[in-house]
Design a protein around this motif. Structure first.
Motif, PDB file in Angstrom:
ATOM      1  N   ARG A 102     -49.813 -62.214  25.918  1.00  0.00           N
ATOM      2  CA  ARG A 102     -48.501 -62.074  26.558  1.00  0.00           C
ATOM      3  C   ARG A 102     -47.412 -62.770  25.744  1.00  0.00           C
ATOM      4  O   ARG A 102     -46.311 -62.228  25.559  1.00  0.00           O
ATOM      5  CB  ARG A 102     -48.544 -62.639  27.976  1.00  0.00           C
ATOM      6  CG  ARG A 102     -49.402 -61.828  28.938  1.00  0.00           C
ATOM      7  CD  ARG A 102     -49.313 -62.364  30.355  1.00  0.00           C
ATOM      8  NE  ARG A 102     -50.188 -61.633  31.262  1.00  0.00           N
ATOM      9  CZ  ARG A 102     -49.847 -60.517  31.902  1.00  0.00           C
ATOM     10  NH1 ARG A 102     -48.629 -60.023  31.722  1.00  0.00           N
ATOM     11  NH2 ARG A 102     -50.691 -59.921  32.712  1.00  0.00           N
ATOM     12  N   GLN A 148     -48.278 -56.250  34.796  1.00  0.00           N
ATOM     13  CA  GLN A 148     -49.357 -56.656  35.692  1.00  0.00           C
ATOM     14  C   GLN A 148     -50.456 -55.610  35.805  1.00  0.00           C
ATOM     15  O   GLN A 148     -51.510 -55.883  36.381  1.00  0.00           O
ATOM     16  CB  GLN A 148     -48.790 -56.945  37.093  1.00  0.00           C
ATOM     17  CG  GLN A 148     -47.773 -58.068  37.119  1.00  0.00           C
ATOM     18  CD  GLN A 148     -48.361 -59.393  36.647  1.00  0.00           C
ATOM     19  OE1 GLN A 148     -49.442 -59.795  37.071  1.00  0.00           O
ATOM     20  NE2 GLN A 148     -47.654 -60.064  35.736  1.00  0.00           N
ATOM     21  N   SER A 149     -50.222 -54.412  35.281  1.00  0.00           N
ATOM     22  CA  SER A 149     -51.238 -53.359  35.291  1.00  0.00           C
ATOM     23  C   SER A 149     -50.982 -52.442  34.111  1.00  0.00           C
ATOM     24  O   SER A 149     -49.910 -52.481  33.476  1.00  0.00           O
ATOM     25  CB  SER A 149     -51.203 -52.561  36.595  1.00  0.00           C
ATOM     26  OG  SER A 149     -50.074 -51.701  36.632  1.00  0.00           O
ATOM     27  N   LEU A 188     -55.925 -56.446  31.435  1.00  0.00           N
ATOM     28  CA  LEU A 188     -55.275 -55.965  32.650  1.00  0.00           C
ATOM     29  C   LEU A 188     -56.237 -55.288  33.612  1.00  0.00           C
ATOM     30  O   LEU A 188     -55.798 -54.764  34.648  1.00  0.00           O
ATOM     31  CB  LEU A 188     -54.141 -54.994  32.289  1.00  0.00           C
ATOM     32  CG  LEU A 188     -52.935 -55.605  31.575  1.00  0.00           C
ATOM     33  CD1 LEU A 188     -51.949 -54.531  31.139  1.00  0.00           C
ATOM     34  CD2 LEU A 188     -52.242 -56.638  32.462  1.00  0.00           C
TER      35      LEU A 188
END
Length: 371
Positions: free
Chosen positions: A143, A76-77, A15
């Motif tokens: 993921r 996403q982070s 990330l």
């Protein structure tokens, strides 16, 4: 859930976090931040379990865990991971319901064995999880691994619908205030001492977990198959706990959990010292195996002692408070462990763990001698 342990630092690096120190620091934050909300909400869920039954709380918590793990697959982070882990703790509280359910359904003379068997089942997942998580991360991606974790949590929720709760707590007792509850406890000092032992124990354990993958990376001669090697090191302790938890539970029923607890703390403290001197992953895995034997007697002994000392009418709340101390220890250990490892170095964390466990063992031994 334990599939997440060896892949979390790798996911954080994916990330955008760079540098060994920063990855260790963020691993500690992400790993431990949900323990804040768990510490706050566990007594609440324990109180509701006393009022409405433990099975509804178990189903709610396991379903919520599945939803959160699926959500982590779309982060996403690193801040998304932090937010999701905090949300995880708000509606979780699985242990705050399942431990008193097992305790309530088990005769007192066999409660040590029952807690040992529960811990065996728990660490069997801890054994398979890191190994499977590291393998799947290489095969299907990180993921997708989180999607699988969420699916398994939902599958566990489906299986738990078949659990029967035969003993219902008295609903009126859940309305007793906190001060009145502790004032009425017949063994208040001993129970509070067990709370503090839980905190110290969990702090010492979670100091190491978020940085273990980074430590294995330093020890490994090559970075090939790092996730698999780290998963094997994680699993070695779980494999030992799986083998010895029920046996230590039988010993607890015979000689008393008040004797097993300080002995296991002593063994865990002593075996932590050489872990700071290892030069290869296989050496660390071997020592973690011995460490897992000691861990197998810790939480079951504490849960069994609470079962023996706490009135059944408020058992859910007492276990909920013990969970709060457990999660405070987990958070402070994971958070401070990552920061201290970044500042002092990874090896020194094992020496800190040894000191904490040995001091706790001496204290528990003195309390046991006092009766």
């Amino acid at each position: 859930m334990s599939q997440m342990a060896p892949i979390l630092p790798l996911y954080i690096a994916q990330l955008g976090v760079e540098g060994v120190g920063e990855i260790a620091r963020w691993s500690g934050i992400v790993f431990g931040c949900n323990f804040i909300s768990l510490a706050i909400f566990s007594p609440i869920w324990g109180r509701l379990a006393d009022r409405y039954g433990r099975k509804p709380m178990i189903l709610r918590a396991s379903c919520w865990l599945g939803v959160i793990m699926i959500g982590m697959a779309f982060a996403q982070s690193v801040w998304h991971l932090v937010a999701l882990r905090l949300m995880q703790g708000c509606l979780s509280g699985f242990q705050a319901a399942v431990v008193p359910l097992i305790a309530q359904e088990t005769p007192k003379e066999h409660s040590g064995w029952a807690m040992g068997m529960f811990f065996s089942a728990q660490v069997t997942g801890g054994l398979l999880g890191p190994l499977l998580g590291g393998f799947l991360a290489e095969c299907i991606g990180i993921r997708q691994s989180f999607l699988l974790i969420g699916a398994l949590c939902l599958l566990g929720c489906l299986a738990l619908t078949r659990v029967r709760e035969t003993h219902r707590p008295v609903k009126q007792t859940a309305s007793v205030g906190l001060r009145e509850l502790f004032a009425a406890l017949p063994h208040r000092g001993a129970i509070v001492g067990l709370f503090l032992t839980t905190l110290i124990m969990q702090f010492s354990l979670t100091c190491i977990q978020p940085i273990l993958t980074v430590y294995v990376k330093e020890l490994a001669p090559t970075t090939d198959h790092l996730a698999v090697i780290a998963g094997a090191v994680f699993s070695s302790a779980g494999f030992a706990s799986m083998l010895f938890a029920s046996r230590l539970g039988h010993i607890s029923d015979r000689v008393g959990s008040n004797r097993v607890l300080p002995a296991c703390l002593l063994l865990a403290g002593l075996v932590s010292i050489p872990q700071g001197f290892v030069t290869a992953p296989w050496q660390l895995a071997l020592l973690r195996f011995v460490h897992g034997i000691a861990v197998a007697g810790l939480m079951p002994s504490i849960n069994n002692l609470i079962r023996q000392l706490a009135p059944s009418s408020c058992m859910g709340r007492i276990y909920g408070f013990n969970q709060s101390f457990q999660f405070i220890g987990m958070f402070s250990g994971a958070f401070l462990g990552g920061h201290l490892a970044a500042f002092f170095g990874l090896r020194h964390m094992f020496f800190l763990v040894a000191i904490l466990l040995l001091v706790d063992a001496i204290w528990c031994h003195r309390m046991e001698r006092r009766g």
